[in-house]
Write a protein that holds these residues in place. Structure first.
Motif, PDB file in Angstrom:
ATOM      1  N   GLU A  93      18.011 -27.752  -9.587  1.00 49.78           N
ATOM      2  CA  GLU A  93      17.958 -26.295  -9.738  1.00 49.78           C
ATOM      3  C   GLU A  93      17.723 -25.635  -8.373  1.00 49.78           C
ATOM      4  O   GLU A  93      16.664 -25.091  -8.091  1.00 49.78           O
ATOM      5  N   SER A  94      18.733 -25.696  -7.529  1.00 47.82           N
ATOM      6  CA  SER A  94      18.593 -25.130  -6.186  1.00 47.82           C
ATOM      7  C   SER A  94      18.476 -23.611  -6.216  1.00 47.82           C
ATOM      8  O   SER A  94      17.883 -23.004  -5.325  1.00 47.82           O
ATOM      9  N   SER A  95      19.009 -22.978  -7.250  1.00 47.24           N
ATOM     10  CA  SER A  95      18.899 -21.527  -7.377  1.00 47.24           C
ATOM     11  C   SER A  95      17.444 -21.110  -7.578  1.00 47.24           C
ATOM     12  O   SER A  95      16.959 -20.171  -6.927  1.00 47.24           O
ATOM     13  N   ILE A  96      16.753 -21.805  -8.457  1.00 47.56           N
ATOM     14  CA  ILE A  96      15.327 -21.508  -8.674  1.00 47.56           C
ATOM     15  C   ILE A  96      14.540 -21.843  -7.409  1.00 47.56           C
ATOM     16  O   ILE A  96      13.625 -21.109  -7.027  1.00 47.56           O
ATOM     17  N   ALA A  97      14.904 -22.931  -6.742  1.00 49.67           N
ATOM     18  CA  ALA A  97      14.214 -23.338  -5.519  1.00 49.67           C
ATOM     19  C   ALA A  97      14.293 -22.242  -4.458  1.00 49.67           C
ATOM     20  O   ALA A  97      13.287 -21.919  -3.809  1.00 49.67           O
ATOM     21  N   SER A  98      15.465 -21.653  -4.296  1.00 54.12           N
ATOM     22  CA  SER A  98      15.606 -20.603  -3.282  1.00 54.12           C
ATOM     23  C   SER A  98      14.803 -19.358  -3.654  1.00 54.12           C
ATOM     24  O   SER A  98      14.257 -18.684  -2.777  1.00 54.12           O
ATOM     25  N   LYS A  99      14.670 -19.086  -4.928  1.00 53.06           N
ATOM     26  CA  LYS A  99      13.872 -17.933  -5.354  1.00 53.06           C
ATOM     27  C   LYS A  99      12.382 -18.175  -5.143  1.00 53.06           C
ATOM     28  O   LYS A  99      11.643 -17.255  -4.772  1.00 53.06           O
ATOM     29  N   VAL A 100      11.930 -19.404  -5.336  1.00 49.73           N
ATOM     30  CA  VAL A 100      10.532 -19.741  -5.064  1.00 49.73           C
ATOM     31  C   VAL A 100      10.250 -19.604  -3.572  1.00 49.73           C
ATOM     32  O   VAL A 100       9.219 -19.057  -3.168  1.00 49.73           O
ATOM     33  N   GLU A 101      11.179 -20.078  -2.748  1.00 50.32           N
ATOM     34  CA  GLU A 101      11.016 -19.941  -1.294  1.00 50.32           C
ATOM     35  C   GLU A 101      10.957 -18.472  -0.888  1.00 50.32           C
ATOM     36  O   GLU A 101      10.131 -18.076  -0.055  1.00 50.32           O
ATOM     37  N   PHE A 102      11.826 -17.664  -1.467  1.00 52.66           N
ATOM     38  CA  PHE A 102      11.836 -16.230  -1.166  1.00 52.66           C
ATOM     39  C   PHE A 102      10.514 -15.574  -1.566  1.00 52.66           C
ATOM     40  O   PHE A 102       9.940 -14.800  -0.808  1.00 52.66           O
ATOM     41  N   ALA A 103      10.027 -15.913  -2.764  1.00 48.38           N
ATOM     42  CA  ALA A 103       8.757 -15.346  -3.224  1.00 48.38           C
ATOM     43  C   ALA A 103       7.619 -15.758  -2.294  1.00 48.38           C
ATOM     44  O   ALA A 103       6.745 -14.941  -1.969  1.00 48.38           O
ATOM     45  N   GLY A 104       7.618 -17.008  -1.851  1.00 48.17           N
ATOM     46  CA  GLY A 104       6.596 -17.469  -0.916  1.00 48.17           C
ATOM     47  C   GLY A 104       6.630 -16.681   0.381  1.00 48.17           C
ATOM     48  O   GLY A 104       5.580 -16.289   0.913  1.00 48.17           O
ATOM     49  N   LYS A 105       7.815 -16.419   0.891  1.00 43.09           N
ATOM     50  CA  LYS A 105       7.950 -15.657   2.141  1.00 43.09           C
ATOM     51  C   LYS A 105       7.438 -14.230   1.975  1.00 43.09           C
ATOM     52  O   LYS A 105       6.762 -13.697   2.862  1.00 43.09           O
ATOM     53  N   ILE A 106       7.747 -13.610   0.850  1.00 43.42           N
ATOM     54  CA  ILE A 106       7.275 -12.237   0.606  1.00 43.42           C
ATOM     55  C   ILE A 106       5.755 -12.214   0.498  1.00 43.42           C
ATOM     56  O   ILE A 106       5.085 -11.329   1.058  1.00 43.42           O
ATOM     57  N   LEU A 107       5.176 -13.172  -0.221  1.00 41.40           N
ATOM     58  CA  LEU A 107       3.714 -13.226  -0.359  1.00 41.40           C
ATOM     59  C   LEU A 107       3.039 -13.467   0.990  1.00 41.40           C
ATOM     60  O   LEU A 107       1.998 -12.874   1.288  1.00 41.40           O
ATOM     61  N   ILE A 108       3.625 -14.324   1.807  1.00 47.59           N
ATOM     62  CA  ILE A 108       3.084 -14.572   3.143  1.00 47.59           C
ATOM     63  C   ILE A 108       3.140 -13.300   3.979  1.00 47.59           C
ATOM     64  O   ILE A 108       2.171 -12.947   4.660  1.00 47.59           O
ATOM     65  N   LEU A 109       4.252 -12.606   3.918  1.00 50.89           N
ATOM     66  CA  LEU A 109       4.376 -11.358   4.672  1.00 50.89           C
ATOM     67  C   LEU A 109       3.350 -10.333   4.218  1.00 50.89           C
ATOM     68  O   LEU A 109       2.724  -9.653   5.044  1.00 50.89           O
ATOM     69  N   SER A 110       3.133 -10.236   2.919  1.00 51.49           N
ATOM     70  CA  SER A 110       2.162  -9.255   2.418  1.00 51.49           C
ATOM     71  C   SER A 110       0.738  -9.596   2.861  1.00 51.49           C
ATOM     72  O   SER A 110      -0.065  -8.699   3.101  1.00 51.49           O
ATOM     73  N   LEU A 111       0.428 -10.875   2.982  1.00 48.03           N
ATOM     74  CA  LEU A 111      -0.892 -11.264   3.470  1.00 48.03           C
ATOM     75  C   LEU A 111      -1.031 -11.094   4.979  1.00 48.03           C
ATOM     76  O   LEU A 111      -2.130 -10.876   5.486  1.00 48.03           O
ATOM     77  N   ALA A 112       0.079 -11.211   5.698  1.00 51.46           N
ATOM     78  CA  ALA A 112       0.033 -11.137   7.157  1.00 51.46           C
ATOM     79  C   ALA A 112      -0.072  -9.707   7.685  1.00 51.46           C
ATOM     80  O   ALA A 112      -0.522  -9.507   8.816  1.00 51.46           O
ATOM     81  N   ILE A 113       0.296  -8.729   6.897  1.00 51.73           N
ATOM     82  CA  ILE A 113       0.300  -7.343   7.378  1.00 51.73           C
ATOM     83  C   ILE A 113      -1.084  -6.879   7.856  1.00 51.73           C
ATOM     84  O   ILE A 113      -1.188  -6.298   8.940  1.00 51.73           O
ATOM     85  N   PRO A 114      -2.174  -7.124   7.128  1.00 55.65           N
ATOM     86  CA  PRO A 114      -3.481  -6.695   7.642  1.00 55.65           C
ATOM     87  C   PRO A 114      -3.855  -7.363   8.978  1.00 55.65           C
ATOM     88  O   PRO A 114      -4.455  -6.720   9.844  1.00 55.65           O
ATOM     89  N   ILE A 115      -3.467  -8.605   9.151  1.00 60.02           N
ATOM     90  CA  ILE A 115      -3.745  -9.277  10.422  1.00 60.02           C
ATOM     91  C   ILE A 115      -2.937  -8.635  11.546  1.00 60.02           C
ATOM     92  O   ILE A 115      -3.456  -8.391  12.637  1.00 60.02           O
ATOM     93  N   LEU A 116      -1.679  -8.335  11.275  1.00 63.96           N
ATOM     94  CA  LEU A 116      -0.849  -7.666  12.277  1.00 63.96           C
ATOM     95  C   LEU A 116      -1.415  -6.295  12.642  1.00 63.96           C
ATOM     96  O   LEU A 116      -1.421  -5.904  13.816  1.00 63.96           O
ATOM     97  N   MET A 117      -1.909  -5.581  11.652  1.00 62.12           N
ATOM     98  CA  MET A 117      -2.505  -4.270  11.918  1.00 62.12           C
ATOM     99  C   MET A 117      -3.755  -4.412  12.785  1.00 62.12           C
ATOM    100  O   MET A 117      -3.982  -3.611  13.696  1.00 62.12           O
ATOM    101  N   ALA A 118      -4.569  -5.408  12.533  1.00 63.17           N
ATOM    102  CA  ALA A 118      -5.778  -5.629  13.335  1.00 63.17           C
ATOM    103  C   ALA A 118      -5.416  -5.970  14.780  1.00 63.17           C
ATOM    104  O   ALA A 118      -6.067  -5.497  15.718  1.00 63.17           O
ATOM    105  N   VAL A 119      -4.379  -6.773  14.955  1.00 62.20           N
ATOM    106  CA  VAL A 119      -3.932  -7.119  16.310  1.00 62.20           C
ATOM    107  C   VAL A 119      -3.430  -5.872  17.032  1.00 62.20           C
ATOM    108  O   VAL A 119      -3.756  -5.640  18.201  1.00 62.20           O
ATOM    109  N   LEU A 120      -2.660  -5.053  16.327  1.00 62.53           N
ATOM    110  CA  LEU A 120      -2.160  -3.818  16.939  1.00 62.53           C
ATOM    111  C   LEU A 120      -3.301  -2.872  17.316  1.00 62.53           C
ATOM    112  O   LEU A 120      -3.287  -2.254  18.385  1.00 62.53           O
ATOM    113  N   LYS A 121      -4.306  -2.757  16.459  1.00 60.14           N
ATOM    114  CA  LYS A 121      -5.463  -1.917  16.768  1.00 60.14           C
ATOM    115  C   LYS A 121      -6.199  -2.432  17.991  1.00 60.14           C
ATOM    116  O   LYS A 121      -6.629  -1.655  18.851  1.00 60.14           O
ATOM    117  N   SER A 122      -6.333  -3.738  18.091  1.00 56.07           N
ATOM    118  CA  SER A 122      -6.994  -4.332  19.261  1.00 56.07           C
ATOM    119  C   SER A 122      -6.224  -4.059  20.528  1.00 56.07           C
ATOM    120  O   SER A 122      -6.811  -3.744  21.577  1.00 56.07           O
TER     121      SER A 122
END
Length: 127
Positions: A93-122
């Motif tokens: 099921e490579s189609s489902i696999a690619s969707k899981v990978e995409f969801a993981g990337k979006i979740l990682i990006l959403s968690l990384a935004i506060p860290i990026l904001m802190a770096v920019l503030k610094s």
């Protein structure tokens, strides 16, 4: 050496999966999942030790623990998404696999935004 045990276990499991894949594909996928979980459980003590070490470093370096927690969550998401994606690919099921990978990337990006904001503030404070 622990890696020898893991590799031996994985190779034995691989041969079993290859034998069963043609006759009973469902059982082969279940064995593959079980092998992944068993290897993860074997490594849980190492993962715990690494997390404790990172916590100690953060305390010594006076780093806000929120950032360390976020980085650990990002690592967890990456590993789990990869693990699930590989299982989906093994099941054909490579189609489902690619969707899981995409969801993981979006979740990682959403968690990384506060860290990026802190770096920019610094950076802005330094300027």
């Amino acid at each position: 050496m622990e890696i020898v045990k893991i590799v031996a276990f994985a190779l034995i499991s691989l041969f079993l999966v290859l034998i069963l894949r043609d006759e009973k594909k469902e059982l082969a996928v279940q064995i593959s999942i079980a092998v992944g979980v068993i290897i993860f459980l074997f490594l849980i003590s190492k993962i715990t030790a690494i997390m404790q070490f990172i916590q100690q470093l953060a305390l010594k370096a006076n780093i806000n623990f929120v950032y360390i927690t976020t980085v650990l969550k990002i690592l967890g998401i990456a590993y789990l998404a990869t693990f699930c994606s590989e299982i989906c690919k093994d099941a054909g099921e490579s189609s489902i696999a690619s969707k899981v990978e995409f969801a993981g990337k979006i979740l990682i990006l959403s968690l990384a935004i506060p860290i990026l904001m802190a770096v920019l503030k610094s950076i802005l404070k330094i300027m």
